[in-house]
Motif scaffolding. Structure first.
Motif, short mmCIF file in Angstrom:
data_model
loop_
_atom_site.label_atom_id
_atom_site.label_comp_id
_atom_site.label_asym_id
_atom_site.label_seq_id
_atom_site.Cartn_x
_atom_site.Cartn_y
_atom_site.Cartn_z
N HIS A 1 18.45 -18.46 -0.26
CA HIS A 1 18.00 -18.14 -1.63
C HIS A 1 17.80 -19.41 -2.45
O HIS A 1 16.75 -19.59 -3.09
N SER A 2 18.78 -20.31 -2.45
CA SER A 2 18.69 -21.53 -3.24
C SER A 2 17.60 -22.46 -2.71
O SER A 2 16.91 -23.12 -3.50
N GLN B 1 21.67 -29.75 -9.21
CA GLN B 1 22.33 -28.79 -10.11
C GLN B 1 21.71 -27.40 -9.98
O GLN B 1 22.42 -26.40 -9.94
N ILE B 2 20.38 -27.34 -9.88
CA ILE B 2 19.70 -26.05 -9.71
C ILE B 2 20.13 -25.40 -8.40
O ILE B 2 20.43 -24.21 -8.35
N PHE B 3 20.16 -26.21 -7.33
CA PHE B 3 20.56 -25.67 -6.02
C PHE B 3 21.99 -25.14 -6.09
O PHE B 3 22.27 -24.03 -5.62
N SER B 4 22.91 -25.92 -6.66
CA SER B 4 24.31 -25.51 -6.73
C SER B 4 24.48 -24.27 -7.59
O SER B 4 25.21 -23.34 -7.22
N LEU B 5 23.79 -24.24 -8.73
CA LEU B 5 23.87 -23.10 -9.64
C LEU B 5 23.46 -21.82 -8.95
O LEU B 5 24.16 -20.79 -9.02
N CYS C 1 24.45 -16.87 -6.27
CA CYS C 1 24.10 -15.89 -5.24
C CYS C 1 25.32 -15.52 -4.41
O CYS C 1 25.53 -14.34 -4.09
N LEU C 2 26.12 -16.52 -4.07
CA LEU C 2 27.33 -16.26 -3.28
C LEU C 2 28.28 -15.35 -4.03
O LEU C 2 28.89 -14.44 -3.43
N SER D 1 29.87 -26.96 -10.86
CA SER D 1 28.48 -27.40 -10.79
C SER D 1 27.84 -27.52 -12.17
O SER D 1 26.78 -28.13 -12.32
N ILE D 2 28.49 -26.94 -13.20
CA ILE D 2 27.93 -26.94 -14.55
C ILE D 2 28.82 -27.65 -15.56
O ILE D 2 28.39 -28.54 -16.30
N ALA D 3 30.11 -27.27 -15.62
CA ALA D 3 31.00 -27.68 -16.71
C ALA D 3 31.21 -29.20 -16.84
O ALA D 3 31.12 -29.72 -17.95
N PRO D 4 31.52 -29.94 -15.76
CA PRO D 4 31.77 -31.39 -15.94
C PRO D 4 30.60 -32.11 -16.60
O PRO D 4 30.81 -32.98 -17.46
N ARG D 5 29.39 -31.75 -16.21
CA ARG D 5 28.21 -32.37 -16.81
C ARG D 5 28.12 -32.03 -18.30
O ARG D 5 27.79 -32.88 -19.13
N MET D 6 28.40 -30.77 -18.65
CA MET D 6 28.37 -30.36 -20.04
C MET D 6 29.40 -31.13 -20.86
O MET D 6 29.14 -31.54 -22.00
N ILE D 7 30.58 -31.32 -20.29
CA ILE D 7 31.68 -32.02 -20.99
C ILE D 7 31.29 -33.48 -21.26
O ILE D 7 31.48 -33.99 -22.37
#
Length: 308
Positions: free
Chosen positions: A152-153, A97-101, A106-107, A74-80
């Motif tokens: 939570h998300s 992205q916020i929801f996935s993060l 939380c999980l 949910s984070i790395a591919p976008r950063m790359i």
């Protein structure tokens, strides 16, 4: 419901604006992400194919590795990609992205709690372990963890969507998250920030305190075990404690304070979003003889099947 929202996309400043440093970060994050996928996929395949790893502990480890894979994805591919291209993200992508993060974050917290419960029952209630931690009970626990994570998300997203964004749209971060977005809202965010912090802070802090307390009880109870049993249980518990500390301490620092940002926030966020998912499989494989043996058997079977 969106109120006076004139912003359709955000600009992420990332970790640096230097072209050379961006290329270095591209290589760095690509290697980290590939390592995360390889390590966690290996654990997932090993647990699924090995009969020796059928205990509840490995049932939860399977979901922890799955969660780490999704959390990093949910984070790395976008950063790359952003390390080489322009760092713009649409409003809807930002919300996803916020929801996935927060969903997978939380999980992961809840699965770590379940792993602590599993170790407590295994060490403190060994005669009733299999009846208490049956596959049905474990599956129910994981199902509840998924539901709680979704709630939570959803709460986080609902609170963010209730804010108006009229501009500016520049986020001084490499990802979309709650604190940087609050600074861009064109309204007073004190109450919203209080609710967001309360939600995340309660989850992180209470879970961390409960985990540390449970491991203190577990370690104290080991005094009644044999030397061999104590050594094996201690090795497992230390691995879990290391994972808990590496994940929770950065999260507590980021999400249990007012809507202010510090220069170190980006690096701390990199550590628990990119580093921890890579470190977890290393900790659980290097310190776990059963997982290493199962991996060797899996690799041996694969080599034999290729030779035939």
């Amino acid at each position: 419901m969106l109120l006076n929202n004139n912003v359709t996309e955000f600009i992420l400043l990332g970790l640096t604006q230097d072209p050379v440093k961006k290329k270095i970060l591209f290589v760095f994050f690509l290697l980290f992400y590939l390592g995360t996928l390889l390590g966690n996929s290996l654990i997932i395949v090993t647990i699924k194919t090995s009969r020796a790893l059928g205990s509840p502990m490995y049932f939860f480890l399977f979901y922890l590795s799955l969660c780490d894979t999704c959390f990093s994805t949910s984070i790395a591919p976008r950063m790359i990609v952003d390390a080489l291209l322009n760092n713009t993200i649409s409003f809807n992508e930002c919300m996803i992205q916020i929801f996935s993060l927060h969903f997978f974050g939380c999980l992961e917290i809840l699965i770590l709690v379940l792993m602590a419960v599993d170790r407590y029952v295994a060490i403190c209630k060994p005669l009733h372990y299999m009846s208490i931690m049956s596959r049905r009970v474990c599956s129910m626990f994981v199902g509840v963890a998924w539901v709680v994570s979704c709630v939570h998300s959803s709460v986080q997203i609902f609170l963010i969507l209730s804010l108006p964004f009229c501009g500016p749209n520049v986020i001084d971060h490499y990802l979309c998250d709650l604190q940087p977005l609050l600074e861009l809202a064109c309204t007073d965010t004190y109450v919203t920030n209080l609710l967001l912090v309360s939600n995340s802070a309660a989850l992180c802090t209470m879970s961390f305190v409960m985990l540390m307390f449970s491991y203190v009880i577990i370690l104290y109870s080991l005094r009644n075990h044999s030397a061999e049993g104590r050594k094996k249980a201690l090795s497992t518990c230390i691995s879990h404690i290391v994972v808990v500390i590496l994940f929770f301490v950065p999260c507590i620092f980021i999400y249990t304070r007012p809507a202010t940002t510090f220069p170190m926030d980006k690096m701390i966020t990199v550590f628990y979003t990119i580093g921890t998912p890579l470190i977890n499989p290393l900790i659980y494989t290097l310190r776990n003889a059963e997982v290493k043996n199962a991996m060797r058997k899996l690799w041996s079977k694969r080599l034999i099947s290729e030779d035939q």
